[in-house]
Design a protein around this motif. Structure first.
Motif, short mmCIF file in Angstrom:
data_model
loop_
_atom_site.label_atom_id
_atom_site.label_comp_id
_atom_site.label_asym_id
_atom_site.label_seq_id
_atom_site.Cartn_x
_atom_site.Cartn_y
_atom_site.Cartn_z
N GLN A 1 0.85 -1.19 0.00
CA GLN A 1 0.00 0.00 0.00
C GLN A 1 0.88 1.25 0.00
OE1 GLN A 1 -2.73 -1.66 3.14
NE2 GLN A 1 -4.24 -0.90 1.68
N GLY B 1 0.20 -9.57 7.55
CA GLY B 1 -0.55 -9.76 6.31
C GLY B 1 0.27 -10.33 5.18
N ALA C 1 -4.14 -10.13 1.23
CA ALA C 1 -4.04 -9.05 2.22
C ALA C 1 -3.55 -7.78 1.54
CB ALA C 1 -3.10 -9.46 3.35
N MET D 1 -5.28 -5.18 0.62
CA MET D 1 -6.20 -4.84 -0.47
C MET D 1 -5.91 -5.64 -1.74
SD MET D 1 -6.84 -0.80 0.21
CE MET D 1 -8.19 -0.75 -0.97
N SER E 1 -2.31 -7.32 12.38
CA SER E 1 -3.21 -6.21 12.11
C SER E 1 -4.61 -6.75 11.85
CB SER E 1 -2.74 -5.43 10.88
OG SER E 1 -3.71 -4.48 10.50
N GLN E 2 -5.56 -6.21 12.56
CA GLN E 2 -6.94 -6.63 12.36
C GLN E 2 -7.48 -6.13 11.03
OE1 GLN E 2 -9.30 -5.68 15.80
NE2 GLN E 2 -7.98 -6.84 17.17
N ARG E 3 -6.76 -5.20 10.40
CA ARG E 3 -7.21 -4.67 9.11
C ARG E 3 -7.24 -5.75 8.04
NH1 ARG E 3 -3.59 0.38 8.01
NH2 ARG E 3 -4.05 -0.35 5.91
N CYS E 4 -6.41 -6.78 8.17
CA CYS E 4 -6.43 -7.85 7.17
C CYS E 4 -7.18 -9.07 7.69
CB CYS E 4 -5.01 -8.20 6.73
SG CYS E 4 -3.95 -8.80 8.03
N GLN F 1 -3.78 -5.47 20.96
CA GLN F 1 -3.66 -4.48 19.91
C GLN F 1 -2.75 -3.35 20.36
OE1 GLN F 1 -7.40 -3.37 18.29
NE2 GLN F 1 -6.51 -2.05 16.74
#
Length: 138
Positions: free
Chosen positions: A9, A73, A79, A81, A104-107, A116
């Motif tokens: 990213q 990720g 992961a 995106m 990371s909870q984002r993935c 966290q």
């Protein structure tokens, strides 16, 4: 000692890892590996000794790395995106390197037994763990 930092990213996490690593271990060169050119560029600006972009670069460099730093990720296909390919996951997973990865909870990855952390706390913990690994291999 071959140390890789892998990010995608915008490269924000990789940039933070590189800056902290260089401060702690100025004599150890880092290789920045981005899943895209924006991430690689950000990590190079942070001070990485070298950088490369994409699936083949990650696979090539991971094969003989000693230490890999990055987001957890990088072990999950799709992961960041969709930037993490099956070949990238395979290369990192099969690398002989010690892997110090930030969950990371984002993935969609929740690792039991962890809490966290802010990015700053996670980077500091990563550098502390890298120091332990490097001390054991020196």
């Amino acid at each position: 000692m071959k140390v890789l930092v892998i990010d995608g990213q915008g490269g924000g996490l990789g940039k933070a890892l590189i800056a902290a690593f260089i401060k702690a271990f100025p004599s150890i060169p880092l290789i920045a590996l981005g899943t895209n050119s924006l991430a690689t560029s950000a990590m190079l600006r942070a001070g990485a000794a070298a950088g490369a972009t994409g699936e083949h670069a990650i696979a090539w460099q991971a094969r003989d790395a000693d230490l890999i730093l990055g987001a957890a990720g990088i072990l999950i296909v799709g992961a960041m995106m969709g930037e993490i390919s099956p070949a990238m996951v395979n290369a990192v997973s099969q690398s002989p390197a010690v892997k110090i990865l930030i969950p990371s909870q984002r993935c969609g990855l929740i690792i039991a037994g962890t809490r966290q952390l802010s990015m700053e706390e996670a980077v500091a913990d990563t550098i502390s763990r890298a120091a332990e690994v490097l001390a054991g291999r020196a």
